[in-house]
Design an enzyme around this catalytic site. Structure first.
Site, PDB file in Angstrom:
ATOM      1  N   SER A 161      48.596  40.722 -18.624  1.00 44.15           N
ATOM      2  CA  SER A 161      49.811  40.774 -19.435  1.00 44.15           C
ATOM      3  C   SER A 161      50.310  39.376 -19.801  1.00 44.15           C
ATOM      4  O   SER A 161      50.869  39.158 -20.860  1.00 44.15           O
ATOM      5  CB  SER A 161      50.895  41.554 -18.694  1.00 44.15           C
ATOM      6  OG  SER A 161      51.165  40.920 -17.457  1.00 44.15           O
ATOM      7  N   SER A 162      50.056  38.419 -18.917  1.00 43.19           N
ATOM      8  CA  SER A 162      50.541  37.063 -19.202  1.00 43.19           C
ATOM      9  C   SER A 162      49.906  36.513 -20.476  1.00 43.19           C
ATOM     10  O   SER A 162      50.526  35.763 -21.225  1.00 43.19           O
ATOM     11  CB  SER A 162      50.257  36.148 -18.018  1.00 43.19           C
ATOM     12  OG  SER A 162      48.915  36.287 -17.612  1.00 43.19           O
ATOM     13  N   ARG A 212      51.227  38.691 -23.710  1.00 39.18           N
ATOM     14  CA  ARG A 212      52.563  38.306 -24.181  1.00 39.18           C
ATOM     15  C   ARG A 212      52.533  37.036 -25.022  1.00 39.18           C
ATOM     16  O   ARG A 212      53.493  36.706 -25.699  1.00 39.18           O
ATOM     17  CB  ARG A 212      53.496  38.120 -22.982  1.00 39.18           C
ATOM     18  CG  ARG A 212      53.878  39.443 -22.348  1.00 39.18           C
ATOM     19  CD  ARG A 212      54.531  39.262 -21.013  1.00 39.18           C
ATOM     20  NE  ARG A 212      54.490  40.513 -20.274  1.00 39.18           N
ATOM     21  CZ  ARG A 212      54.655  40.597 -18.977  1.00 39.18           C
ATOM     22  NH1 ARG A 212      54.856  39.503 -18.257  1.00 39.18           N
ATOM     23  NH2 ARG A 212      54.606  41.759 -18.385  1.00 39.18           N
ATOM     24  N   LEU A 249      33.816  40.629 -23.829  1.00 37.46           N
ATOM     25  CA  LEU A 249      35.258  40.763 -24.065  1.00 37.46           C
ATOM     26  C   LEU A 249      35.532  40.529 -25.543  1.00 37.46           C
ATOM     27  O   LEU A 249      35.014  39.578 -26.132  1.00 37.46           O
ATOM     28  CB  LEU A 249      36.032  39.719 -23.248  1.00 37.46           C
ATOM     29  CG  LEU A 249      35.826  39.728 -21.739  1.00 37.46           C
ATOM     30  CD1 LEU A 249      36.500  38.515 -21.111  1.00 37.46           C
ATOM     31  CD2 LEU A 249      36.375  41.015 -21.135  1.00 37.46           C
ATOM     32  N   GLU A 250      36.330  41.384 -26.134  1.00 44.88           N
ATOM     33  CA  GLU A 250      36.733  41.166 -27.528  1.00 44.88           C
ATOM     34  C   GLU A 250      38.100  40.510 -27.494  1.00 44.88           C
ATOM     35  O   GLU A 250      39.058  41.097 -27.005  1.00 44.88           O
ATOM     36  CB  GLU A 250      36.796  42.492 -28.263  1.00 44.88           C
ATOM     37  CG  GLU A 250      35.451  43.199 -28.357  1.00 44.88           C
ATOM     38  CD  GLU A 250      35.428  44.539 -27.634  1.00 44.88           C
ATOM     39  OE1 GLU A 250      36.479  45.172 -27.517  1.00 44.88           O
ATOM     40  OE2 GLU A 250      34.362  44.925 -27.146  1.00 44.88           O
TER      41      GLU A 250
END
Lengths: 208, 436
Positions: A121-122, A125, A146-147
């Site tokens: 989440s860091s 955001r 990872l996209e």
């Protein structure tokens, strides 16, 4: 059933069993047990794949790439660039840009466990969207592609080795997966575009 | 007014006075400046590449600085007071620098090739630092030439750089990485002045070889007395076989360094890349292939390194090649093998390039078989050796095992093993960095 951090750590510590859960390099399982979280953090790897303009092809949902299956990898290379960024280096992801990256860790799921990769989440955001196809199947072995997309307004420095996402581990219900681990994404250390599988259903719809 | 323009003016004046040397000055200078500017532009373009490691960029900056100096000298030499011969000398020096450095610029540019094995760089750089000093820098690149090589001091200011080139088609193959050990050997040979130790021995052995076959030598050369070897004609005659014997000794020494550092993996990589040998004339600066193989095999036995099955049988014998005297070069180099083994063992031990431990190779190999990168490796060589074991048991032949790796499709197994090895190099590097 989602496993707790302590359960994941316990599985990671059982390396000599027939069908182990492995994350290499191995995370600090003591810290994972103490964290109280239900996921293990994964870090950003050193390989990045960017898409570029090319005279060769377009990405098509229908039978894409458009050439024969044999030439598909060459076609994928024609509109992508692979870059290596060593530890200590950075990759700048500009606003409205997209890149395929890879986890630093090589994951081997057991036949009885699957998982989901979620962003942290860091980062979210700050405009960094991570992973839109997060399922990790039982028996998978390799680094996770990872996209990454920067949907924010400012460039983001991506640093290999930094915590980037987290892996939630679930127990498979209804029987274990086949022991075969063959798959398009098995055994890879670099991100790949992959090949969009032919889809007879879609092909029939497209015939007029 | 630019410097070149001033030169043109001075030349125009000279043309009027009919001095041909001076008349040629602006033409040569203009072309030289243009060539140097073009090289600087090429370096500038190469500097914009995203290099995986800073070492390549550092080397490019050093080369660029030299060309800027050369350019400044040329600009300064446009003063009409400079003698035409001196100006030609500056231009010739610039041309030499271009011939000498342009291949290096290409080599450095290709080091960014993502098809290579950048994960190998970190562990190999640490070995390099042990071998030639903590400030050593390493550039691993590739060439469209099926022969690993090293660029040895192509530039005075690059003495801390080890420049290793691998064949383009194999540059991403982790299993052939031990061949970099041979190229590291060339750098050890120079840095630790092995040449100075070998030269007196080579002189002595060459003399002994000639004495041992004096009748043949006498018949072929017309010499009647061994003392004639000391006069000018004798020295001239022996200069070439002596040089070749020393060059061959260096190659054998480098093979021995590769064997010491990487163990059996060096032999497997050597066999993979070179067997059965190529047709055509041999290089007389290299020992014959069968001699290299014989030396490697006997040294492996002496150092308790296991050899590939039927190692020697994999190679075809090469002809002697060259002149009668070539046989003395070959014989001298082989006579030096015990000394070369001693030097290679001494230096690789002293520099701590060899890890004398009983790492459980099977444990590393079992990780690969289970489709997992190895962790806890104690030496780069052990990782690669475990990789070779798995290559033979699960990839190259008809596997009878039931491992996850063996269950992959035939065409996927070599790729996946390579991925596992390269990832293991990275894990090895991470573990090393985290242990500090």
């Amino acid at each position: 059933m989602m496993l707790s951090g302590a359960n994941i750590a316990a599985l990671l510590d059982q390396e000599d069993v027939d069908d182990p859960l492995v994350i290499a390099p191995k995370p600090d399982t003591g810290q994972l047990k103490r964290s109280g979280e239900a996921a293990v953090d994964l870090r950003l790897g050193t390989w990045f794949l960017t898409l570029r303009r090319s005279a060769h092809a377009v990405l098509q949902m229908n039978r894409s790439p458009t050439r024969t299956d044999e030439s598909a990898p060459a076609l994928a290379r024609a509109f992508s660039d692979m870059r290596y960024v060593p530890f200590g280096g950075i990759f700048v992801l500009h606003p409205r840009s997209f890149v395929l990256a890879i986890t630093m860790e090589w994951i081997r799921m057991t036949r009885r466990h699957g998982g989901y990769v979620m962003g942290k989440s860091s980062w979210g955001r700050r405009g960094l969207v991570i992973e839109t196809a997060p399922g990790v199947h039982p028996g998978f072995s390799g680094c996770l592609t990872l996209e990454l997309a920067n949907v924010g307004e400012i460039p983001i420095e991506l640093t290999p080795g930094a915590r980037i996402c987290q892996l939630f581990v679930h127990v498979l219900e209804g029987g274990g997966a086949d022991s075969s681990v063959e798959g398009r994404f098995t055994g890879r250390r670099q991100p790949i575009l992959g090949q969009i599988a032919s889809d007879p259903f879609l092909e029939k719809l497209s015939r007029k | 007014m630019c410097a070149l323009h001033r030169a043109t003016e001075s030349c125009t004046r000279s043309e009027r006075c009919g001095d041909k040397d001076v008349a040629a000055q602006p033409k040569i200078l203009r072309a030289t400046l243009a060539r140097v500017d073009a090289v600087l532009a090429a370096i500038d373009t190469a500097s914009g590449i995203d290099f995986p490691y800073k070492d390549s960029l550092d080397a490019l900056n050093i080369v660029a600085a030299e060309f800027r100096d050369i350019r400044q000298t040329l600009v300064d030499s446009t003063n009409p007071a400079i003698a035409p011969a001196a100006l030609k000398g500056y231009c010739a020096r610039a041309l030499d620098a271009i011939f000498g450095n342009l291949p290096l610029v290409g080599f450095l540019a290709r080091s960014a090739n993502a098809n290579g094995a950048p994960e190998f760089h970190g562990p190999m750089r640490r070995l390099t630092a042990k071998a030639i000093g903590k400030d050593a820098k390493l550039v691993i690149s590739s060439e469209w030439d099926f022969s690993p090589f090293t660029l040895l001091y192509p530039h005075n200011a690059l003495s801390e750089f080890v420049l290793v080139g691998l064949p383009m088609s194999e540059s991403g193959n982790a299993l052939v990485a031990p061949l970099a050990g041979h190229e590291l050997g060339h750098n050890i040979w120079r840095h630790h002045k092995v040449l100075q130790r070998v030269v007196p021995l080579a002189q002595e052995k060459l003399r002994a070889c000639i004495s041992g076959r004096w009748t043949d030598f006498k018949k072929d050369t017309g010499f009647t007395d061994p003392k004639q070897l000391d006069d000018l004609i004798g020295q001239t005659l022996l200069a070439d076989p002596f040089r070749r014997a020393v060059a061959q000794s260096e190659e054998l020494f480098c093979d021995l360094v590769g064997l010491r550092v990487f163990g059996e993996g060096y032999l497997y990589a050597f066999e993979y890349l070179l067997a059965p040998g190529v047709s055509g004339d041999r290089s007389t600066d290299y020992p014959r292939l069968q001699d290299r193989v014989k030396v490697l095999q006997s040294s492996a036995t002496a150092w308790e390194v296991s050899s590939p099955a039927a190692f020697a049988e994999s190679f075809e014998a090469q002809d002697l090649g060259g002149l009668f005297l070539q046989s003395f070069a070959d014989e001298t180099a082989l006579a030096l093998v015990p000394d070369l083994m001693k030097f290679a063992a001494e230096l690789t031990d002293l520099l701590a390039l060899v890890k004398h431990t009983d790492q459980d190779m099977e444990k590393l190999a079992s990780r690969f078989k289970a489709l997992v990168p190895a962790t806890g490796a104690r030496h780069l060589g052990w990782l690669i050796n475990a990789g070779w074991r798995v290559y033979f048991s699960e990839v190259a032949g008809l596997s009878t095992s039931n491992s996850p790796l063996s269950k992959l499709k035939d065409e996927d197994r070599p790729r996946v093993l390579n991925e596992l090895l390269l990832k293991s190099f990275e894990v090895f590097e991470i573990e090393e960095l985290q242990s500090k």
